[in-house]
Design an enzyme around this catalytic site. Sequence first.
Site, PDB file in Angstrom:
ATOM      1  N   HIS A  32      -0.544  -2.281  -9.304  1.00 57.87           N
ATOM      2  CA  HIS A  32      -1.594  -3.309  -9.360  1.00 57.87           C
ATOM      3  C   HIS A  32      -1.510  -4.076 -10.686  1.00 57.87           C
ATOM      4  O   HIS A  32      -1.613  -5.310 -10.700  1.00 57.87           O
ATOM      5  CB  HIS A  32      -2.991  -2.670  -9.274  1.00 57.87           C
ATOM      6  CG  HIS A  32      -3.304  -2.031  -7.975  1.00 57.87           C
ATOM      7  ND1 HIS A  32      -3.780  -0.739  -7.887  1.00 57.87           N
ATOM      8  CD2 HIS A  32      -3.241  -2.481  -6.698  1.00 57.87           C
ATOM      9  CE1 HIS A  32      -3.994  -0.436  -6.625  1.00 57.87           C
ATOM     10  NE2 HIS A  32      -3.668  -1.476  -5.881  1.00 57.87           N
ATOM     11  N   LYS A  62     -15.169   2.484   3.985  1.00 55.01           N
ATOM     12  CA  LYS A  62     -14.395   3.511   3.295  1.00 55.01           C
ATOM     13  C   LYS A  62     -15.277   4.324   2.359  1.00 55.01           C
ATOM     14  O   LYS A  62     -16.330   3.873   1.923  1.00 55.01           O
ATOM     15  CB  LYS A  62     -13.270   2.871   2.470  1.00 55.01           C
ATOM     16  CG  LYS A  62     -12.165   2.267   3.299  1.00 55.01           C
ATOM     17  CD  LYS A  62     -11.040   1.792   2.396  1.00 55.01           C
ATOM     18  CE  LYS A  62      -9.889   1.232   3.193  1.00 55.01           C
ATOM     19  NZ  LYS A  62      -8.798   0.787   2.328  1.00 55.01           N
ATOM     20  N   ARG A  78       5.062  -4.531  -1.084  1.00 54.72           N
ATOM     21  CA  ARG A  78       5.958  -3.437  -1.426  1.00 54.72           C
ATOM     22  C   ARG A  78       7.097  -3.309  -0.429  1.00 54.72           C
ATOM     23  O   ARG A  78       8.203  -2.955  -0.796  1.00 54.72           O
ATOM     24  CB  ARG A  78       5.191  -2.107  -1.458  1.00 54.72           C
ATOM     25  CG  ARG A  78       4.154  -2.019  -2.553  1.00 54.72           C
ATOM     26  CD  ARG A  78       3.319  -0.792  -2.376  1.00 54.72           C
ATOM     27  NE  ARG A  78       2.559  -0.938  -1.123  1.00 54.72           N
ATOM     28  CZ  ARG A  78       1.546  -0.184  -0.763  1.00 54.72           C
ATOM     29  NH1 ARG A  78       1.166   0.805  -1.518  1.00 54.72           N
ATOM     30  NH2 ARG A  78       0.907  -0.395   0.365  1.00 54.72           N
ATOM     31  N   SER A 106      -2.451   3.575  -4.071  1.00 55.68           N
ATOM     32  CA  SER A 106      -3.619   4.355  -4.504  1.00 55.68           C
ATOM     33  C   SER A 106      -3.791   5.594  -3.639  1.00 55.68           C
ATOM     34  O   SER A 106      -4.167   6.665  -4.130  1.00 55.68           O
ATOM     35  CB  SER A 106      -4.881   3.496  -4.446  1.00 55.68           C
ATOM     36  OG  SER A 106      -4.808   2.448  -5.369  1.00 55.68           O
TER      37      SER A 106
END
Length: 165
Positions: free
Chosen positions: A17, A41, A90, A128
């Site tokens: 990040h 979440k 990614r 994460s």
Amino acid sequence: MAIAVYPGSFDPVTYGHLDIIQRSGKLFDKVIVGVLHNYAKSPLFSVEERVNILEKVTQGMPNIEIRPFSGLSVEFVHECGANVIVRGLRAITDFEYELQMAQTNRVLAPDVDTVFLTTSLEYAYLSSTTVKEVASFDGDISKFLPPFVAEEVKKRLQGGHKSGK
């Protein structure tokens, strides 16, 4: 002034990040890191904690601002006076999801563009979720997070409770 928004949950913020934050800070006059409060979440850290952590780890970056938000990213972008969303990629799987989101955002807000930055190779594997999983088994997370963030994650997991509400 070119203003961009980098939205995410940042739970916790990783070196990946920070790589995107630093690089986008070189491309835009101002980058607002939007810390999402996602009601669906159960995060490790509350929005306020994530904002505070991000403020600490971006202290030396003068054109970076950290703000909490909830709701649609494009609405937050408009609130910020921006017209660009920054997203990190990614892998191919990220691209498929991010392309769909960018196209949806373009329909919702035709004036908002999405800029994709490919993650530096050294962080291409990092998420994460992976960090939290490694940390939950007392694994070494020092290569994934700034030292201050790693300590906060360890403290939170040792405490055996999740915040985020």
